[in-house]
Design an enzyme around this catalytic site. Sequence first.
Site, PDB file in Angstrom:
ATOM      1  N   SER A 134       0.867  -1.118   0.070  1.00 24.68           N
ATOM      2  CA  SER A 134      -0.109  -0.179   0.137  1.00 24.68           C
ATOM      3  C   SER A 134       0.977   1.056   0.030  1.00 24.68           C
ATOM      4  O   SER A 134       1.939   1.623  -0.731  1.00 24.68           O
ATOM      5  CB  SER A 134      -0.916  -0.052   1.176  1.00 24.68           C
ATOM      6  N   TYR A 148      -4.807   7.939  -6.807  1.00 21.58           N
ATOM      7  CA  TYR A 148      -3.731   7.236  -6.150  1.00 21.58           C
ATOM      8  C   TYR A 148      -4.079   6.961  -4.945  1.00 21.58           C
ATOM      9  O   TYR A 148      -4.281   5.530  -4.414  1.00 21.58           O
ATOM     10  CB  TYR A 148      -2.509   7.741  -6.643  1.00 21.58           C
ATOM     11  N   LYS A 152      -5.067   3.279  -2.812  1.00 23.04           N
ATOM     12  CA  LYS A 152      -4.247   2.597  -1.724  1.00 23.04           C
ATOM     13  C   LYS A 152      -5.320   2.537  -0.387  1.00 23.04           C
ATOM     14  O   LYS A 152      -4.799   1.529   0.292  1.00 23.04           O
ATOM     15  CB  LYS A 152      -2.775   3.274  -1.524  1.00 23.04           C
TER      16      LYS A 152
END
Length: 272
Positions: A134, A148, A152
């Site tokens: 992650s 993004y 994650k």
Amino acid sequence: MSKTIFITGASKGFGKIWAKALLEQGNKVAATARNLAALKDLTGAYGNSVLPIELDVNDHDACFAAVKQAKEHFGSIDVLINNAGYGLFGTIEETTEQEARDQIETNVFGLLWVTQAIIPIMREQGYGHIIQVSSVLGVVSPPVLGLYNASKFAVEAISESLSAEVKGFGINVTIIEPNTFGTDWSGASAVHTKANPVYDELKKAFFGSLTEDAIGIPEATREAILKLIDSKNPPLRLTLGKVAYPWIKQVYEQRLATWEEWKDVSAKAHGK
């Protein structure tokens, strides 16, 4: 004791560094990359200890086939390191539909397909360790990297649920949360949205706040990964770098303070 590790995104960055470190320790590695030429140095140096596999994690069936190939070749898979992914740089307004879909497709669904493929193997073995890469940005969400960050955050949620689902089968799950490191993540591997000049000052301030000292040295993570893989009781979460933990601590203190301030309003909304 030698282990067999399946690593996605092993062509460069963390994936390549960790693959080399594991091979140096006498482990066997199934290393995947979209271009097998990027794995020639590994096969040249470590021979039969490496199984190079061409894989685009966006391809669901290819993910299952790659895991099957590794299992048939080595006989078992002790550890999965889901490392494949890339960064999408741009504000929410700037991000196109295709850019958003591509980011989630690779960083979330690619990880999901490989995870789903590996679980039955580890369940049958009665042991295994799934390591999901992650980011600190899966816990805190600064500007300019919203999609993004979202990918994650999804990895965090999937992996935390997964850890409870597979614990009874002898499978451990660890979520790795690196801060910024000097890999290719923000370089040639990154995708950038078409810039809207109204965000120029925001971006300048954000990227200007990232000092040289805050960027970790990728090779320095080797020891942490080797220790994690050898751990008999691995943690659910592991930050990498000296910036991640203090940042997370600060953000959670702020969140708790806000929830505390509004707790009466929240309680009344329960209705009884």
